[in-house]
Motif scaffolding. Structure first.
Motif, PDB file in Angstrom:
ATOM      1  N   MET A   1      -5.287  -9.317  -2.941  1.00 57.16           N
ATOM      2  CA  MET A   1      -5.844  -8.282  -3.774  1.00 57.16           C
ATOM      3  C   MET A   1      -7.353  -8.299  -3.775  1.00 57.16           C
TER       4      MET A   1
ATOM      5  N   ASP B   1      -7.337  -6.685   5.045  1.00 57.47           N
ATOM      6  CA  ASP B   1      -7.682  -6.886   3.650  1.00 57.47           C
ATOM      7  C   ASP B   1      -6.556  -7.667   2.983  1.00 57.47           C
TER       8      ASP B   1
ATOM      9  N   SER C   1      -4.304  -7.261   0.664  1.00 57.21           N
ATOM     10  CA  SER C   1      -2.938  -6.783   0.474  1.00 57.21           C
ATOM     11  C   SER C   1      -2.250  -6.576   1.816  1.00 57.21           C
TER      12      SER C   1
ATOM     13  N   ILE D   1      -1.157 -10.216   3.025  1.00 55.37           N
ATOM     14  CA  ILE D   1       0.050 -10.815   2.443  1.00 55.37           C
ATOM     15  C   ILE D   1       1.290 -10.045   2.885  1.00 55.37           C
ATOM     16  N   ASN D   2       1.139  -8.734   3.045  1.00 48.69           N
ATOM     17  CA  ASN D   2       2.274  -7.952   3.545  1.00 48.69           C
ATOM     18  C   ASN D   2       2.649  -8.373   4.961  1.00 48.69           C
TER      19      ASN D   2
ATOM     20  N   ILE E   1       4.419 -11.836   5.097  1.00 52.22           N
ATOM     21  CA  ILE E   1       5.796 -11.789   4.628  1.00 52.22           C
ATOM     22  C   ILE E   1       6.704 -11.020   5.567  1.00 52.22           C
TER      23      ILE E   1
ATOM     24  N   LEU F   1       3.326 -17.146  -3.211  1.00 53.70           N
ATOM     25  CA  LEU F   1       4.240 -16.127  -2.677  1.00 53.70           C
ATOM     26  C   LEU F   1       4.793 -16.514  -1.318  1.00 53.70           C
TER      27      LEU F   1
ATOM     28  N   ARG G   1       8.663 -17.020  -0.260  1.00 54.55           N
ATOM     29  CA  ARG G   1       9.306 -16.233   0.794  1.00 54.55           C
ATOM     30  C   ARG G   1       9.638 -17.081   2.023  1.00 54.55           C
TER      31      ARG G   1
ATOM     32  N   LEU H   1      -1.879 -13.290  -9.248  1.00 53.08           N
ATOM     33  CA  LEU H   1      -0.952 -12.172  -9.272  1.00 53.08           C
ATOM     34  C   LEU H   1      -0.093 -12.423 -10.508  1.00 53.08           C
TER      35      LEU H   1
ATOM     36  N   PHE I   1       8.504 -10.183  -5.967  1.00 57.08           N
ATOM     37  CA  PHE I   1       7.612 -10.971  -5.119  1.00 57.08           C
ATOM     38  C   PHE I   1       7.821 -10.624  -3.651  1.00 57.08           C
TER      39      PHE I   1
ATOM     40  N   TYR J   1      -0.081   3.070  -2.702  1.00 55.63           N
ATOM     41  CA  TYR J   1      -0.733   2.083  -1.842  1.00 55.63           C
ATOM     42  C   TYR J   1      -0.991   0.797  -2.641  1.00 55.63           C
TER      43      TYR J   1
ATOM     44  N   VAL K   1       2.151  -1.222  -2.926  1.00 57.24           N
ATOM     45  CA  VAL K   1       2.417  -2.053  -1.745  1.00 57.24           C
ATOM     46  C   VAL K   1       1.576  -3.320  -1.827  1.00 57.24           C
ATOM     47  N   GLY K   2       0.343  -3.179  -2.332  1.00 58.03           N
ATOM     48  CA  GLY K   2      -0.547  -4.328  -2.459  1.00 58.03           C
ATOM     49  C   GLY K   2       0.016  -5.427  -3.342  1.00 58.03           C
TER      50      GLY K   2
ATOM     51  N   LEU L   1       3.228  -5.838  -3.630  1.00 65.70           N
ATOM     52  CA  LEU L   1       4.558  -6.067  -3.064  1.00 65.70           C
ATOM     53  C   LEU L   1       5.690  -5.379  -3.821  1.00 65.70           C
TER      54      LEU L   1
ATOM     55  N   TYR M   1       7.671  -2.913  -3.174  1.00 63.09           N
ATOM     56  CA  TYR M   1       8.100  -1.988  -2.120  1.00 63.09           C
ATOM     57  C   TYR M   1       9.014  -0.863  -2.617  1.00 63.09           C
TER      58      TYR M   1
END
Lengths: 449, 296
Positions: free
Chosen positions: A1, A93, A95, A98-99, A102, A120, A124, A432, B51, B255, B258-259, B261, B263
């Motif tokens: 973030m 960036d 976000s 981390i996407n 994962i 996180l 995961r 978070l 998460f 958006y 999504v940041g 998570l 989804y």
């Protein structure tokens, strides 16, 4: 973030463009820094790394992926030179990063993780535990990270402190372990304490409290960080400072606390307090340099960037007082992705060890960030640089910025004082929240209000 | 995609040829459009642990959340406000630029040259064109400095930058070309004799505009509208930068989801936006039969 350098999904061409622009400016900055660093390090750069297996590892490539202020090309290049294998730095960036960790864990070898991202990633099961024994400098890492304290001062655990996110009980554990173990989720490599930047000539007094940011005097001349997860903490620091509320845990608010904070933000927005909100490093520099704002939440190197333009700008020392104020700390570390094994895993450990061996610590110090192993970083800094950046003493001689351009005159002191003064005054960490989804929604209420 | 003739009447070879014609499009659309949309659709019905973990299943929870939220309404209102304003200005400017090029520039070569000139600003990136407004509109920007110097204002105008005005200016600047091109195209096909005849029959300029030019440019206007509306509604970057983060849009909100998570809610918002856009586009297509107009 923590989008110090936002620019995003390749799906949106405009965004990609943004990334390229940012990267470019960052790179130029780093090139300059590399020159300085090289001069400081001299021939001292290569030592203590095994060369016997050099033949076997030269085909190895490590992909280190993360945010641009932490995953830096010049550092990767130096590592590759010293270690003899290929290192590729890829920037995203926070976000997007981390996407990616994962959803496509196999496209990454070394993940750049903040504490909350480490939590996180462990959950995961995309990272493997780092065997602490294999990290040569582990015992020299500041106890801030390894034990959650420094000089007997307990590091606060509002938000997710690096210590809190540091350990798991066994290499494949998915839940964090409270207390020291043999296995780490991530290895801290760069961190700092964020506060407020302001124009001393236009604000008119020394700022040491967050509440100045929401002072009606600066109506239409203040800005706040628009990355929900941490922007809300900056707001919380302001409201706590103004005595409007006392949070249980700023880094993990209840729904009521989130509501209070966002409603208050909306109220301030309607009164015209905020000239703008910003998401990238460059935006914050522009806002300040172009005279749009006189006070805003800001990062240390951004303040330096404003000052280089010969515009007075101060990084507010918001030391903890009466249980209020304090810096918002952040820390990025390196995680080993689960798929690493064999020689590649060995190479990854070499890389981790290289990171803590000092060159990188010296490098990041020159733009105001800290190394978790100051003892090695010190070897790569001139005595003057060490005195200025770490000890908070008046610079014995001119201090150069990363471009090699003189930045601070001899005799100036770093805002916020010494390294210890700063880290001991961290009152919360990037995080978070459990209620992140709700918080995000309320933050958007603020944006659209 | 298949021609409407029934297979029974078409010889098998022609049928095969028909499929071959559409094959390239299918090869592009299925993996790059249909499949991702299906993934998003599926994700919108999944549950999440908060998460980033998705539990396959079928729940309408995300839709209930999105549809029950006052935020959704506010976001749509904000987005629609920008869309409508941008649409109005791009339409007015685009229409008259096209009108000028088609009816006032006698020399066709010159008209095409001027038309190409309109595209020059579009040779550079959207981002550059947007960002270049900032030094112009800022508190210490050129406009404010000029006005201050002339003594028109005492305090810099803050409304110029980081405001809805700035967002609309950037959008209009970016998207007017999408109006000019299709409108120019449909106007260019209006038979000039028709207008001469109208003049001979005593029609005023206004009548000609109202009864001939506008109706016959409808397909271009409709096409331009589809471009502008779908781009503005699908964008978040311009809003973010030019409003100084002071406003949000439907896309920026998911958006951010999504940041963190989230989804399923992001997917549900995306599906909802797609449905809204499909509805708007079909409404436009219902008003103007583009296919008929184009083949006219």
């Amino acid at each position: 973030m923590l989008d110090r350098d936002k620019g995003t999904s390749a799906a949106d061409p405009s965004e990609t463009r943004d990334v390229r622009q940012k990267k470019l400016s960052r790179r130029t900055l780093l090139k300059g820094a590399a020159v300085v660093a090289g001069a400081a390090a001299g021939s001292d750069a290569i030592r203590g790394f095994p060369t016997i297996w050099a033949q076997e590892i030269k085909d190895i490539e490590l992909r280190h992926v993360g945010v641009s202020y932490s995953v830096v090309k010049a550092i990767g290049d130096q590592a590759a030179k010293d270690l003899g294998f290929k290192v590729t730095m890829q920037n995203l960036d926070t976000s997007a990063a981390i996407n990616r960790f994962i959803s496509q864990p196999n496209t990454v070898d070394i993940a750049d993780l903040e504490g909350w991202q480490a939590k996180l990633a462990a959950k995961r099961a995309v990272i493997q535990g780092i065997e602490v024994k294999k990290i040569k400098e582990f015992d020299n890492i500041l106890p801030i990270f390894t034990k959650g304290e420094i000089d007997g001062h307990k590091i606060p655990r509002q938000g997710i402190s690096p210590y809190e996110a540091m350990y798991i009980s066994k290499p494949d554990a998915t839940d964090l372990h409270d207390g020291v173990t043999e296995w780490a989720t991530f290895l801290p490599q760069v961190y700092n304490a964020d506060s407020i930047g302001y124009r001393p000539d236009l604000v008119g007094h020394e700022v040491t409290e967050w509440k100045d940011l929401i002072d009606p005097k600066f109506k239409g001349k203040a800005a706040i960080l628009d990355v929900p997860a941490i922007g809300i903490m900056d707001a919380a620091l302001c409201f706590e400072s103004a005595g409007l509320i006392k949070y249980g845990n700023k880094g993990n608010m209840t729904k009521e606390e989130i509501d209070f904070t966002c409603n208050k933000l909306i109220e301030l927005k309607k009164q015209g307090q905020f000239r703008a909100t910003w998401t990238t490093f460059d935006q914050s520099v522009q806002l300040m340099a172009a005279g749009e704002v006189v006070i805003q939440s800001m990062w240390s190197p951004a303040v330096a960037a404003v000052r280089v333009k010969e515009i007075p700008c101060v990084y507010a020392p918001v030391n903890v007082k009466n249980g209020k104020e304090g810096y918002r700390g952040w820390c990025n570390g390196m995680g080993l992705m689960k798929h690493l094994s064999g020689k590649k895993l060995d190479a990854a450990y070499e890389y981790l060890n290289w990171y803590l061996s000092g060159w990188q610590g010296g490098f990041v110090a020159r733009y105001g960030y800290y190394s978790p192993v100051p003892s090695t970083a010190k070897k790569f800094l001139t005595p003057a640089e060490w005195a200025f950046w770490y000890e908070g003493q008046p610079a014995p001689e001119v201090v150069n910025d990363p471009y090699g351009v003189p930045m601070e005159k001899a005799g100036t002191k770093r805002d916020g004082g010494s390294f210890l003064d700063r880290v001991k005054n961290i009152s919360c960490w990037n995080t978070l929240m459990d209620e992140a989804a709700y918080m995000n929604k309320r933050w958007n209420d603020f944006k659209v209000a | 995609m298949q021609p409407s003739s029934s297979p029974a009447q078409t010889p098998p070879r022609a049928n095969l040829a028909g499929w071959l014609y559409v094959l390239p499009l299918v090869l592009v659309l299925v993996p790059f459009f249909v499949a991702p949309i299906l993934v998003v659709l599926a994700a919108s019905f999944f549950a999440t642990d908060g998460f980033g973990g998705l539990t396959p299943g079928f729940t309408l929870a995300s839709y209930v959340e999105v549809l029950h939220s006052a935020l959704t309404l506010k976001l749509y209102l904000a987005t629609i406000k920008f869309t409508v304003l941008t649409w109005i200005f791009t339409l007015i400017i685009g229409f008259f630029v096209a009108y000028f090029l088609v009816f006032h520039v006698r020399n066709q070569l010159l008209a095409i040259g001027l038309f190409l000139l309109c595209t020059v600003p579009f040779w550079t990136s959207n981002i550059i064109r947007m960002i270049s407004w900032i030094p112009l509109l800022g508190k210490e920007g050129l406009i404010n400095q000029a006005l201050l110097a002339m003594g028109v204002i005492r305090q810099p105008l803050e409304v110029l930058l980081f405001s809805d005005l700035a967002v609309v200016i950037a959008y209009v600047h970016q998207l007017t070309i999408f109006m000019i091109v299709p409108i120019f195209n449909s106007m260019a096909r209006i038979d000039k004799k028709l207008i001469e005849a109208a003049i001979d029959a005593g029609a005023s300029r206004f009548d000609i505009m109202r009864l001939i030019v506008v109706p016959m440019s409808k397909s271009g206007i409709a096409l331009g509208t589809i471009f502008v509306v779908s781009i503005v509604m699908g964008d978040f970057f311009v809003v973010k930068v030019m409003s100084g983060g002071g406003s949000a849009s439907v896309v920026s909100a998911f958006y951010e989801d999504v940041g963190v998570l989230q989804y399923p809610t992001a997917a549900a918002s995306a599906v909802l936006l797609t449905l809204v856009l499909v509805a708007i586009v079909s409404l436009i297509l219902r008003t103007v039969d583009i296919r008929q107009e184009i083949t006219r």
